[in-house]
Enzyme design. Structure first.
Site, PDB file in Angstrom:
ATOM      1  N   GLY A  16     -51.345 -75.528 -53.575  1.00 29.25           N
ATOM      2  CA  GLY A  16     -50.434 -74.869 -52.641  1.00 29.25           C
ATOM      3  C   GLY A  16     -49.231 -75.634 -52.129  1.00 29.25           C
ATOM      4  O   GLY A  16     -48.371 -75.032 -51.512  1.00 29.25           O
TER       5      GLY A  16
ATOM      6  N   CYS B  67     -44.188 -72.954 -55.376  1.00 26.63           N
ATOM      7  CA  CYS B  67     -45.519 -72.355 -55.384  1.00 26.63           C
ATOM      8  C   CYS B  67     -45.627 -71.371 -54.220  1.00 26.63           C
ATOM      9  O   CYS B  67     -45.151 -71.653 -53.130  1.00 26.63           O
ATOM     10  CB  CYS B  67     -46.510 -73.496 -55.224  1.00 26.63           C
ATOM     11  SG  CYS B  67     -48.119 -72.986 -54.678  1.00 26.63           S
TER      12      CYS B  67
HETATM   13  P1  5GP Z   1     -43.334 -79.972 -56.536  1.00 23.71           P
HETATM   14  O1  5GP Z   1     -43.186 -81.412 -56.930  1.00 23.71           O
HETATM   15  O2  5GP Z   1     -42.251 -79.110 -57.098  1.00 23.71           O
HETATM   16  O3  5GP Z   1     -43.473 -79.795 -55.049  1.00 23.71           O
HETATM   17  O4  5GP Z   1     -44.724 -79.478 -57.139  1.00 23.71           O
HETATM   18  C1  5GP Z   1     -44.979 -79.487 -58.514  1.00 23.71           C
HETATM   19  C2  5GP Z   1     -46.330 -78.891 -58.772  1.00 23.71           C
HETATM   20  O5  5GP Z   1     -46.374 -77.524 -58.331  1.00 23.71           O
HETATM   21  C3  5GP Z   1     -46.724 -78.778 -60.222  1.00 23.71           C
HETATM   22  O6  5GP Z   1     -47.110 -79.995 -60.792  1.00 23.71           O
HETATM   23  C4  5GP Z   1     -47.845 -77.755 -60.169  1.00 23.71           C
HETATM   24  O7  5GP Z   1     -49.084 -78.331 -59.817  1.00 23.71           O
HETATM   25  C5  5GP Z   1     -47.405 -76.848 -59.054  1.00 23.71           C
HETATM   26  N1  5GP Z   1     -46.839 -75.592 -59.583  1.00 23.71           N
HETATM   27  C6  5GP Z   1     -45.902 -75.426 -60.530  1.00 23.71           C
HETATM   28  N2  5GP Z   1     -45.614 -74.124 -60.728  1.00 23.71           N
HETATM   29  C7  5GP Z   1     -46.398 -73.446 -59.885  1.00 23.71           C
HETATM   30  C8  5GP Z   1     -46.582 -72.044 -59.626  1.00 23.71           C
HETATM   31  O8  5GP Z   1     -45.931 -71.181 -60.172  1.00 23.71           O
HETATM   32  N3  5GP Z   1     -47.530 -71.736 -58.694  1.00 23.71           N
HETATM   33  C9  5GP Z   1     -48.274 -72.685 -58.061  1.00 23.71           C
HETATM   34  N4  5GP Z   1     -49.209 -72.290 -57.205  1.00 23.71           N
HETATM   35  N5  5GP Z   1     -48.100 -73.998 -58.256  1.00 23.71           N
HETATM   36  C10 5GP Z   1     -47.176 -74.369 -59.151  1.00 23.71           C
END
Ligand code: 5GP
Length: 346
Positions: free
Chosen positions: A180, A185
């Site tokens: 989350g 996400c």
């Molecule tokens: P960020 O660094 O952008 O905050 O988080 C990256 C992570 O978000 C990814 O490695 C993956 O675990 C998660 N993530 C990527 N795409 C999605 C999505 O469409 N839905 C959700 N729930 N998580 C995502």
């Protein structure tokens, strides 16, 4: 029904308290780690940041830039490259900078078999599902451990100690932590499920380290200071999506508007991703990711320099000569969100 009343914390809820030290300059700090993997018996040496296996982040171009950077950063490749492109990359560039990513579908396993049959040689596998609590996922991790006994396996995502233990005992060397917190996400909004990321890292790292396993903090880092908080909380690796989006290496289309240049960035469970890779959002599910336009940021090299510089500086503030010591030297202080205004002049 049960209510846990301990307060769980996110990156924004804390700052790291400075400490006296003998360090004179951030150039004295070593932010590389030397990590050993429980099951594969392999070692990793480098700055333990991983580009997320997302379209626009886990790209072959990003991997080439990381190799050129020379700090041992790695990329979890998006699942959607054709086998030929992967085999070609591994033949030309080797496997040091990349994790082969896989889901649990039959299609994913068939593709892995084709990659291996065509001479692809992976040493790092990232088994990635949105919900690492499902029993078939644990079985899949066991199956992959048996199939690839010498490969380093990273598996997730989960957010609680008992599931970290289960995955490590089932053959994972590294457990990916985070449900989350991702920048694109929408799981928390769509399902009400999640866990504040800083507490998840602290609790999961404690569980993993007791079994000689490792954790990768995945999601929720928005500024270089969050990397230091994640490592300070006990993460062995930190995975980044949004912080690496918008660069030349993202293989995305640059769109010019009157407000500047932008690149599309989307979650891997977004309607955009499902439209691209699965022919649309299946009837039984909802999208749990969103699509955003991020400002175009040019070459990733400057961003990497900022991130690594920030991390070195964090270590200096608490007197950690090596990144390894950061969690021992970290005292988090709880702050209000207003104080922790990472975009202001704190
Ligand atoms: P960020 O660094 O952008 O905050 O988080 C990256 C992570 O978000 C990814 O490695 C993956 O675990 C998660 N993530 C990527 N795409 C999605 C999505 O469409 N839905 C959700 N729930 N998580 C995502």
């Amino acid at each position: 029904m049960h209510i846990e009343s301990d307060t769980k914390l996110d990156f924004k809820d804390v700052l790291i308290r400075p400490k006296r030290s003998t360090l004179a300059s951030r150039s004295e700090v070593d932010i590389r780690r030397d990590l050993s993997f429980k099951w594969s018996g392999r070692h990793y040496e480098g700055v333990p940041l991983i580009a997320a296996n997302m379209d626009g982040v886990g790209t072959l171009a990003m991997a080439r830039a990381f190799i050129a950077n020379g700090n041992g950063l790695t990329v979890a490749l998006t699942k959607h490259y054709p086998v030929e492109a992967l085999v070609d990359f591994y033949k030309k560039e080797g496997n040091a900078a990349v994790w082969y990513s896989i889901g649990t579908s039959d299609k994913d396993t068939e593709k892995l078999d084709a990659f291996l049959a065509q001479g692809g040689k992976l040493d790092k596998l990232c088994i990635d599902v949105a919900n690492g609590y499902a029993e078939p996922f644990v079985d899949f991790v066991r199956k992959m451990r048996a199939k690839l006994p010498d490969a380093t396996i990273m598996a997730g995502n989960v957010v609680t100690g008992e599931m970290v233990e289960e995955l490590i005992l089932s053959g994972a060397d590294v457990v990916k932590v985070g449900i989350g917190p991702g920048s694109v996400c929408t799981t928390r909004r769509m399902t009400g499920v999640g866990y504040p990321q800083l507490s998840a890292i602290i609790e999961c790292a404690d569980a993993a380290h007791g079994l000689k396993g490792l954790v990768c903090a995945d999601g929720g880092c928005t500024v270089p200071g969050d990397l230091a908080k994640a490592f300070g909380a006990g993460a062995d690796f930190v995975m980044l999506g949004g912080m690496l989006a918008g660069h030349d290496q993202c293989e995305g289309k640059i769109v010019k508007t009157k407000d500047g240049k932008f690149v599309e960035f989307y979650g891997m469970s977004s309607a955009t991703a499902m439209g691209k890779h699965a022919g649309g959002v299946a009837e039984y599910r909802a999208s749990e990711g969103k699509t955003v336009q991020v400002p175009y940021r040019g070459d990733v090299t400057g961003t990497l320099q900022d991130m690594l510089g920030g991390l070195r500086s964090s270590c200096t503030y608490v007197g950690a000569v090596r990144l390894k010591e950061l969690s021992k030297r970290t005292t988090f202080i709880r702050v209000t969100q207003q104080i922790n205004n990472v975009f202001g002049a704190v």
